[in-house]
Design a protein around this motif. Structure first.
Motif, PDB file in Angstrom:
ATOM      1  N   GLU A  75      42.229  16.817 -30.620  1.00 12.87           N
ATOM      2  CA  GLU A  75      41.911  17.404 -29.319  1.00 12.87           C
ATOM      3  C   GLU A  75      42.454  16.501 -28.213  1.00 12.87           C
ATOM      4  OE1 GLU A  75      40.503  20.298 -28.844  1.00 12.87           O
ATOM      5  OE2 GLU A  75      39.999  20.722 -30.936  1.00 12.87           O
ATOM      6  N   PHE A 182      49.351  26.201 -23.191  1.00  8.32           N
ATOM      7  CA  PHE A 182      48.241  26.036 -24.123  1.00  8.32           C
ATOM      8  C   PHE A 182      47.813  24.567 -24.253  1.00  8.32           C
ATOM      9  CE2 PHE A 182      46.473  26.023 -28.554  1.00  8.32           C
ATOM     10  CZ  PHE A 182      45.362  26.794 -28.262  1.00  8.32           C
ATOM     11  N   VAL A 382      45.917  26.615 -37.274  1.00 10.76           N
ATOM     12  CA  VAL A 382      46.497  27.920 -36.973  1.00 10.76           C
ATOM     13  C   VAL A 382      46.972  28.604 -38.262  1.00 10.76           C
ATOM     14  CG1 VAL A 382      48.838  27.045 -36.481  1.00 10.76           C
ATOM     15  CG2 VAL A 382      48.030  29.137 -35.365  1.00 10.76           C
ATOM     16  N   LYS A 571      42.654  30.234 -27.895  1.00 11.73           N
ATOM     17  CA  LYS A 571      43.184  29.903 -29.216  1.00 11.73           C
ATOM     18  C   LYS A 571      43.665  31.145 -29.957  1.00 11.73           C
ATOM     19  CE  LYS A 571      41.365  26.702 -31.776  1.00 11.73           C
ATOM     20  NZ  LYS A 571      40.456  25.880 -32.590  1.00 11.73           N
ATOM     21  N   TYR A 574      47.089  32.254 -28.689  1.00 10.77           N
ATOM     22  CA  TYR A 574      48.097  31.367 -29.266  1.00 10.77           C
ATOM     23  C   TYR A 574      48.366  31.743 -30.723  1.00 10.77           C
ATOM     24  CZ  TYR A 574      49.975  27.047 -31.327  1.00 10.77           C
ATOM     25  OH  TYR A 574      50.730  26.128 -32.015  1.00 10.77           O
ATOM     26  N   ARG A 575      47.304  31.951 -31.494  1.00 13.21           N
ATOM     27  CA  ARG A 575      47.440  32.231 -32.929  1.00 13.21           C
ATOM     28  C   ARG A 575      48.228  33.512 -33.187  1.00 13.21           C
ATOM     29  NH1 ARG A 575      46.040  35.130 -36.968  1.00 13.21           N
ATOM     30  NH2 ARG A 575      44.994  36.626 -35.591  1.00 13.21           N
TER      31      ARG A 575
END
Length: 628
Positions: A75, A182, A382, A571, A574-575
């Motif tokens: 992170e 992101f 991911v 998220k 993005y995925r």
């Protein structure tokens, strides 16, 4: 007066170096780290020119004052050891975004000289300067920072998006089409660079209100020798990390580092206690003998059934411990897709069908890993969140001589060397002058240009992956039956990278398109983004990005869309685009994924509190460890 000033500066430098050398460090003991990759001796942070795993690890040990870091859980966090307060951000009326950073006022380099805000912007200004670009720098700020492209192209003498606001404060403004992002906090991630070491006397960072710039002679004549010296300088290297580089013996392939007594701590305030680190080259065949006889006391990144089982056997006998984790990366056969037979998608697909990848992965990993079908590792969140969806979308290129032959025939590989119909031997294809390029194996039959299905393969020596590929692919009888020849050239890894990046700054010969296939591996650091690695922009290709030279607008767009325009909290957004990107990549197949394995590290049991994970390598873990 000038002579007196110069003498005083020299005296101050000597005193600084003396205090650095004689300062009392409070650590104890040493770790002898055995590396299967040879150190290149290029210490330029940021992998501006070259990059390999062991160089990158050493850079991480000697440079660790970034304003934004990745923690053990991958992170992004603000490094409060370096940053005073929070990083401020504001979305400007024109759509650009500005991050403002105030650094702590008690930071010093390893030689005791103070660190101020100018040292944090110096690297951006130096490595993006047109002179450095001409010298082969691969810095990429022109893709994100306001005014960086104009600065890099020489159209502006200042980088307008980087501002030196006061002695301890800088700001950076990001182009509107790169916002949101992101991994947005990473935009503010600058680290300090010693202007003194890289440029010498008479240089400083200035800002007259229009943007930051380096004051001093920035011509190639003035910089070339300085930059080359600073890249490879070892003794007296001015850095700001937990360790300082003490010596490097190129002949012995060994580097020695010791605790930096002026290190303030990492992002959690942690300081190292292992006094000395020796990094030395080991050969695969003898690395365990070296371990058990004390030549080294740590081996990292062990993979494959043979090596992992040997490490586990040694651990059982006592005196050693192991840690292991899934890899955030993969082994691969990499193609260059702009010349020779590998420019044709059908050929890349045919090669994939002629390698039994499940057998290869099982044989190599010995059960300590698995097969992947794209540019990802089994440790990546991911991938883990998308595994079922990918299973439905991706072509696994199952082993099939029949399918390989079918693809080649459909793509026009139907001729013999004399232009007649193909019967046996090596297949040929009639190509255009543009497709033919300067490929050395082309032949002319009348007014036709015929390209033979000969693939030049660059591999590394003493490499079990290379040896297995030679057996299972290059020497596979079905490859010959399909009408293909794969010619293996063996070299060391540094040489392979020069050919792969076509690095003419090392030697003009590397710019000549020679090898269409390479075997190597890629690890993905936390926050890894696939752009501009699949760029179609000529200026980015010239800087060493997209070493596959796969020019596909859809792939390029997806690699940007998955991160640009996606808020850091989204998220799932993005995925979803990541899955689309992987599917397109799998169709184009610029690389053949071979495996994503489990990594093991074995070390002497006197080392305590040592923990690794895919995103927390030796350079981070050793700072928390101690010797019993």
């Amino acid at each position: 007066m000038k002579k007196l000033t110069a003498l005083l500066l020299v005296l101050c430098m000597m005193l600084g170096i003396a205090s650095f050398a004689n300062a009392e460090a409070k650590g104890s003991g040493q770790v002898i780290f055995g590396s299967s990759t040879e150190i290149s001796g290029d210490w330029a942070h940021g992998a501006i020119w070259t990059n390999n795993a062991v160089d990158n690890m050493i850079r991480g040990l000697i440079n660790d004052y970034g304003t934004v870091m990745f923690d053990k859980n991958a992170e992004l966090v603000v490094n409060k050891t370096i940053v005073d307060g929070d990083i401020q951000s504001v979305l400007n009326e024109d759509g650009t975004k500005t991050f403002t950073v105030k650094i702590q006022e008690d930071l010093v380099f390893n030689n005791g000289t103070p660190i101020t805000a100018e040292h944090f912007v110096a690297a951006e200004l130096l490595f993006n300067h047109p002179t450095l670009k001409a010298m082969g720098s691969k810095a990429t700020s022109h893709t994100t920072i306001v005014g960086a492209k104009e600065y890099q192209d020489g159209a502006s003498s200042v980088m307008s998006g980087v501002r030196l606001l006061d002695k301890y404060t800088y700001s950076v403004s990001i182009l509107k089409d790169k916002v949101p992002f992101f991994f947005e906090l990473s935009y503010a991630a600058f680290g300090p660079m010693s202007i003194e070491m890289w440029l010498g006397e008479g240089y400083s960072v200035k800002d007259d209100g229009q943007g930051a710039y380096i004051e001093g002679d920035m011509s190639e004549a003035a910089l070339k020798d300085k930059i080359e010296h600073a890249r490879f300088l070892t003794e007296g290297r001015i850095t700001a990390g937990p360790y300082s580089l003490v010596s490097y013996d190129k002949a012995a392939k060994q580097a020695v580092l010791e605790i930096n007594p002026n290190y303030k701590g990492n992002f959690e305030g942690q300081k190292p206690s292992v006094q000395k680190i020796i990094v030395t080259k080991v050969e695969d065949a003898t690395q365990f003998d070296s371990l058990t006889t004390g030549g080294v006391n740590m081996l990292q990144g062990l993979t494959g059934g043979e090596f992992v089982n040997k490490a586990l056997d040694i651990e059982k006998q006592g005196g050693f411990k192991t840690v292991n984790y899934d890899r955030a990366g993969y082994g691969k056969l990499m193609f260059q897709c702009d010349f020779g037979p590998t420019q044709f998608q059908a050929v890349r697909h045919a090669v994939a069908h002629l390698l039994n990848r499940p057998d290869f992965a099982n044989t190599f990993t010995g059960g300590y890993g698995s097969l992947v079908h794209g540019p990802y590792g089994i440790a990546m969140w991911v991938y883990q969140d998308s595994e079922e969806e990918l299973a439905e979308k991706l072509n696994e290129y199952s082993y099939s001589l029949q399918e390989a032959e079918k693809l080649l025939v459909e793509d026009g590989w139907v001729l013999a060397a004399d232009g007649s119909e193909y019967k046996s031997g090596i297949r040929y294809k009639e190509v255009t002058a543009e497709e033919a390029g300067d490929y050395v194996h082309n032949v002319k039959v009348g007014d036709k240009i015929l390209m033979p299905l000969i693939i030049e393969w660059a591999s590394t020596s003493n490499n079990p992956v290379s040896e297995l590929l030679s057996t299972m692919l290059a020497k596979n009888p079905d490859v010959n039956t399909a009408g293909m020849e794969i010619r293996q050239a063996v070299m060391d890894f540094s040489e392979l990278l020069n050919w792969m990046y076509r690095d003419s700054s090392v030697d003009a010969k590397y710019a000549v398109k020679t090898y269409g296939m390479f075997n190597l591996a890629s690890n993905f650091p936390p926050g890894y983004v696939y752009t501009p690695w699949y760029t179609s922009k000529p200026e980015e290709l010239a800087q060493g990005f997209n070493a596959n030279f796969i020019l596909d607008e859809q792939l390029d767009k997806l690699s940007n869309d998955m991160v640009y325009g996606i808020e850091p909290t989204d998220k799932e957004g993005y995925r979803k685009i990541w899955v689309e990107f992987i599917a397109r990549w799998n169709e184009l197949l610029p690389e053949i994924p071979l495996y994503s394995n489990i990594y093991y590290t074995i070390f002497f049991d006197q080392l305590e509190n040592y923990e690794e994970n895919p995103y927390w390598g030796f350079e981070r873990a050793i700072v928390y460890a101690n010797i019993k």
